[in-house]
Motif scaffolding. Sequence first.
Motif, mmCIF file in Angstrom:
data_model
loop_
_atom_site.group_PDB
_atom_site.id
_atom_site.type_symbol
_atom_site.label_atom_id
_atom_site.label_comp_id
_atom_site.label_asym_id
_atom_site.label_seq_id
_atom_site.Cartn_x
_atom_site.Cartn_y
_atom_site.Cartn_z
ATOM 1 N N MET A 106 -1.050 2.774 3.141
ATOM 2 C CA MET A 106 -0.304 1.844 3.983
ATOM 3 C C MET A 106 1.174 2.205 4.100
ATOM 4 O O MET A 106 1.964 1.416 4.608
ATOM 5 C CB MET A 106 -0.420 0.427 3.411
ATOM 6 N N GLN A 107 1.604 3.354 3.594
ATOM 7 C CA GLN A 107 3.021 3.728 3.652
ATOM 8 C C GLN A 107 3.555 3.647 5.077
ATOM 9 O O GLN A 107 2.832 4.000 6.030
ATOM 10 C CB GLN A 107 3.220 5.147 3.101
ATOM 11 N N SER B 160 4.668 0.678 4.217
ATOM 12 C CA SER B 160 4.588 -0.761 3.949
ATOM 13 C C SER B 160 4.263 -1.021 2.489
ATOM 14 O O SER B 160 3.638 -0.203 1.807
ATOM 15 C CB SER B 160 3.510 -1.393 4.840
ATOM 16 N N SER C 277 2.112 -9.230 9.353
ATOM 17 C CA SER C 277 1.631 -8.719 8.069
ATOM 18 C C SER C 277 0.111 -8.721 8.046
ATOM 19 O O SER C 277 -0.553 -9.240 8.963
ATOM 20 C CB SER C 277 2.166 -9.580 6.911
ATOM 21 N N ASN D 99 -0.840 -11.940 13.125
ATOM 22 C CA ASN D 99 -1.113 -11.254 11.867
ATOM 23 C C ASN D 99 -2.591 -10.869 11.783
ATOM 24 O O ASN D 99 -3.405 -11.223 12.643
ATOM 25 C CB ASN D 99 -0.735 -12.173 10.704
ATOM 26 N N ALA E 262 -0.087 -0.478 9.840
ATOM 27 C CA ALA E 262 0.800 -0.239 8.699
ATOM 28 C C ALA E 262 1.878 -1.313 8.674
ATOM 29 O O ALA E 262 2.991 -1.123 9.193
ATOM 30 C CB ALA E 262 1.415 1.155 8.802
ATOM 31 N N LEU E 263 1.528 -2.438 8.080
ATOM 32 C CA LEU E 263 2.434 -3.590 7.972
ATOM 33 C C LEU E 263 2.479 -4.048 6.520
ATOM 34 O O LEU E 263 1.619 -3.655 5.713
ATOM 35 C CB LEU E 263 1.918 -4.747 8.850
ATOM 36 N N PRO E 264 3.476 -4.854 6.162
ATOM 37 C CA PRO E 264 3.447 -5.437 4.814
ATOM 38 C C PRO E 264 2.095 -6.111 4.560
ATOM 39 O O PRO E 264 1.597 -6.873 5.405
ATOM 40 C CB PRO E 264 4.585 -6.463 4.852
ATOM 41 N N THR E 265 1.493 -5.809 3.424
ATOM 42 C CA THR E 265 0.115 -6.246 3.148
ATOM 43 C C THR E 265 0.063 -7.081 1.882
ATOM 44 O O THR E 265 0.676 -6.729 0.869
ATOM 45 C CB THR E 265 -0.810 -5.012 3.021
#
Length: 394
Positions: free
Chosen positions: A56-57, A59, A81, A108, A230-233
Amino acid sequence: MLKPNKYLLILLATVTAYVLFEYYRPKPIDWRPTYENNDKIPFGTEALFELLPDMMQPSAIKMVRLPVYNFLTETKLPTRSNYILICHSFKADGNDLKQLLAYVRRGNNAFISAYDLPDSLGKVIGFKADVKDPTKADSTLRQNFTNPPLQKATGYNFFHDDGRNFLAVRKPQNTSVLARNARKEPVFIRVHYGKGQFFIHNLPLAFTNYYVLDQKTSDYAFKALSYLPALPTYWDEFQKQGRFDEDQQSIFRYIRSQPALNWAYYLVAFGLLFYTIFAGKRTQRIIPIVAPPKNTSLDFVKTVGRMYFQQGNHDNLARKKIQYFLADVREQFGLNTAILDKEFADTLARKSGASKEETDELVQLLRNAQKSISLSEIDLLALNRAMEKFKQTI
């Protein structure tokens, strides 16, 4: 010097050997499907959780230990996210689902992989998590992606799964099937909801250590999760481990989480219970039975009365009965019994509640008895009947 007891030595040697054997023997493999991100057992998800940040980089991956409702209402979230929930049963009440739907509707993404999914969620976004009957169980059933670049020529077999679970699509216009089993039944779908997406998957075993680290199936989990942008998870652990992490757990919760300590806890608990039941009975002092105090005054009066009556001393017995009766009247009604006149009779009748005629008759008998020189047996019986009748009336 005392000679050591050989039986005690044998017992000590046996216990020591058993302890050493239990300590050094290979631990059996724990095949429980926990799906916990800190479990190294086959069906934990530690491997995937540690490898996910590389995928996920740039993120970040953050673990969540709150219910869906609390997390989505109490946490300041970025603009967009991902929310990943991998568990055996996804348990969510009405408030949880309301917030989850609103979260996805805002743009989201929610990735849910579970065998048991709430029907309330399926009715809203258009699917049903169905199960074949037991006769259709097939551990050799293979899965594969529908997107050709993601497909594997031989498919993927998760043989610890019985192959009975599948997804029934109810709203095809909003739904894309991302993976199917060999029976062409959907097992992984994407549902567009508002500005966001739901990814529904019903084979969580595919994300466990056993299959992530197995060369034959190692890429399946990452291909499935590659649909997430690729988002904050956020990775949910509340569904599996609850609200508290290891640093926040109580001593009792830690004891229950460790098999050896858990067994020790049960042994101590049952040992104390058996001790209370058996040892407590043997050492309890016998409680003596104490008879309640017995009022012997009435027996004494009856005995004295019979003695006087049998001796024929009717005058003495009658005068004593009069004396005791008048003493009771003074104590119970607070009357002066020195003069037994009409005023005394009226006052006694009023305070005792007895009839005027009975009271007048009783007072007349008492007055005549006091004036008589000697009282006969007939006089005694008449007095006794009048006094007993008066006592029964009040």
